[in-house]
Design an enzyme around this catalytic site. Sequence first.
Site, PDB file in Angstrom:
ATOM      1  CB  THR A 166      -8.360   3.597  14.080  1.00  0.00           C
ATOM      2  OG1 THR A 166      -8.834   4.580  15.199  1.00  0.00           O
ATOM      3  CG2 THR A 166      -7.264   4.639  13.378  1.00  0.00           C
ATOM      4  N   GLY A 167     -11.947   3.050  14.067  1.00  0.00           N
ATOM      5  CA  GLY A 167     -12.787   2.118  14.454  1.00  0.00           C
ATOM      6  C   GLY A 167     -12.971   2.003  15.886  1.00  0.00           C
TER       7      GLY A 167
ATOM      8  CG  HIS B  18       8.526  17.399 -11.725  1.00  0.00           C
ATOM      9  ND1 HIS B  18       8.950  18.547 -11.176  1.00  0.00           N
ATOM     10  CD2 HIS B  18       7.822  16.766 -10.691  1.00  0.00           C
ATOM     11  CE1 HIS B  18       8.675  18.523 -10.210  1.00  0.00           C
ATOM     12  NE2 HIS B  18       7.778  17.364  -9.463  1.00  0.00           N
ATOM     13  CD  GLU B  19       5.474  13.486 -11.361  1.00  0.00           C
ATOM     14  OE1 GLU B  19       5.831  12.620 -10.722  1.00  0.00           O
ATOM     15  OE2 GLU B  19       4.971  14.554 -11.143  1.00  0.00           O
TER      16      GLU B  19
ATOM     17  N   GLY C 177      -7.426   7.183  19.343  1.00  0.00           N
ATOM     18  CA  GLY C 177      -6.413   6.705  17.948  1.00  0.00           C
ATOM     19  C   GLY C 177      -7.039   7.787  16.843  1.00  0.00           C
ATOM     20  CB  ALA C 178      -5.557   8.130  13.739  1.00  0.00           C
ATOM     21  N   PRO C 179      -8.620   9.468  13.599  1.00  0.00           N
ATOM     22  CG  PRO C 179      -9.242  11.469  12.794  1.00  0.00           C
ATOM     23  CD  PRO C 179      -7.885  10.493  13.283  1.00  0.00           C
TER      24      PRO C 179
ATOM     25  CG  HIS D 108       9.698  13.203  -8.194  1.00  0.00           C
ATOM     26  ND1 HIS D 108      10.508  13.819  -7.240  1.00  0.00           N
ATOM     27  CD2 HIS D 108       8.633  13.870  -8.697  1.00  0.00           C
ATOM     28  CE1 HIS D 108       9.756  15.016  -6.876  1.00  0.00           C
ATOM     29  NE2 HIS D 108       8.967  15.196  -7.894  1.00  0.00           N
TER      30      HIS D 108
ATOM     31  CG  ASP E 181       7.909  17.610  -5.021  1.00  0.00           C
ATOM     32  OD1 ASP E 181       7.036  16.939  -4.606  1.00  0.00           O
ATOM     33  OD2 ASP E 181       8.012  17.721  -6.586  1.00  0.00           O
TER      34      ASP E 181
END
Length: 631
Positions: free
Chosen positions: A228-229, A446-447, A224-226, A450, A523
């Site tokens: 995740t337990g 700019h924001e 599993g991904a780092p 988006h 972006d």
Amino acid sequence: MAQKSEKDPTSLKEWMDRVKESMGGGGSDHQRRKMHFSFWYFLLALLVISWIHDVMVQQQRIQIAYSQFKELVHQGAVKNLVIDANRITGEITQGDLANRRFATVRVEDPDLVRLLDQHGIAYTGRLENRILEAILSWLLPMAIFILFWGFLIRRMGGGPQGVLSVGKARMKIYAEKQVGITFDDVAGIDEAKVELQEIVEFLKNPEKFQRLGGKIPKGVLLVGAPGTGKTLLAKAVAGEAGVPFFSMSGSDFVEMFVGVGAARVRDLFAQAKQNAPCIIFIDELDALGKARGLNPVGGHDEREQTLNQLLVEMDGFEANSGVIIMAATNRPEILDPALLRPGRFDRHVAVDKPDIRGREAILKIHTRDVQLADDVDLQKVAAMTPGFVGADLANLVNEAALLAARRNKDEVGMAEFQEAIERIIGGLEKKNRAMNPKEKKIVAYHEAGHALVAMSVPNADPVNKVSIIPRGIAALGYTQQMPTEDRYLMTREELLDRLCVLLGGRVAEELVFGDVSTGAQNDLQRATDIARSMVMEYGMSEILGLMSFTREPRSAFLDVGMTPRGREYSEKTAQEIDAEIRRLIEEAYNRVRGILTSKRAYLDQMAQTLLEQEVLEGEALRELESQVRST
């Protein structure tokens, strides 16, 4: 025949053990180390005492010249002379120095003995004692060298017994009641918990499986991904089963000495067999179990010897009954195939990132000891944190609690959770960073670009917050979108809409100011990655058709790739791929420019609000979004 008393030794061995114990040989390692060091203390004390004695004797004697000594001999004013190879000592009998001991350096004088006999002075010779000099010149440097070498061996071998402990496994051993973690402390990975219930059942009640001829899997690999337990889940299995838990990292087997890793594997399994039933847990297995043959220098290195020993211990001629091996990794694609075959790591348990219900359950566990305000909605917090794993959520709760404490609050409110999420995603807020009015206006448009595009396209996630307050290292503003649900697939239309949202800021700058800035670098990079994946991986190009042009292996749980295998298509196809990527981005650019041109009034309104308030969220944002979507 008289019977033996209960206190009598029953064998010669027991009698010898008692004798050794009475002499201090049967004590603990700590006691033996005390005796060992006490010998060195004793030797050091002898040397110090001898040195002090010599110093005191030297202080009691006066040093005189040899000529003065000859004059005292002529006067008959000395007695009890002791002559050795380098020095003459004695006692003065006359004058101001009467009854004082003296010493002088001996000079080669053939007439000295005749002169002493002539004046009737008693004298004696003495051989020079070089024992102390030998100790200081030979034994003491050797002792210092041995102590220094032992210190180096302990640092490299990691054990209190120096070189003898280099091959010992350096694992942490948790007894049955020391683990303290059960399945109640694990949430968000219910499928993995169900998979491991069988392991717990076997350790608690092995007869249930053995009577039907069933065999429990020898090894369980958690992938599993780092964060995740995986390690937490392994501890929970040990805590539920109530068995000893041996924990090591894959890098603990690797050492600079040849053969040490294999010796540590043997020692680990030997201790595990003595404590069976038990669980061996190897964290970061990829440090130890990387596929053989990947080393370009040579195949027979120390790591491969260690891996070979692990393979033998897991499925060799000897049976490891009652010993279950669990391991965790986030790089399963590089593990040796021999490790993954049935008979070794039989069962592979995927520990995936939690969904929205799993994140809510994890938040409930981490907020057990946190004073929450009435406005805190953990379900909403879970919805705001897509992609967060257990470690991220634990950090989120901690950050929120620290923010509340910094503000002298008695409870952690929803505002602290929202700010903690923004802090984790975007970085620390920097309100004191000074921007000139022109730059601030560029960031605002700019924001706003988006956000306005995200409100206009049908497949974009809803906008939750727009801010022009700088965060982190390079973020001068950000637009936060909150998904309504967890997504595992993306359609072509959704990817195209995501391209449009990413290009919204750059197009807004160009439309309003007639120029562009460097603020859209990230972006553009993300937009290019999406377009390239659509063309080369997903087969979403109408011109190139249903083909995938990448064979580069990728990690399933880490955002890194392996070594590229080289291009397997022609130069003409490469040109067509570049043209398709450019076409997708240009089409998205033209679409975004049309949206912002037609809704320029909303763009100006949103940018002006950001310049005045710096943050746009809540009811004001919802009202603006409803107006945009209605047009």
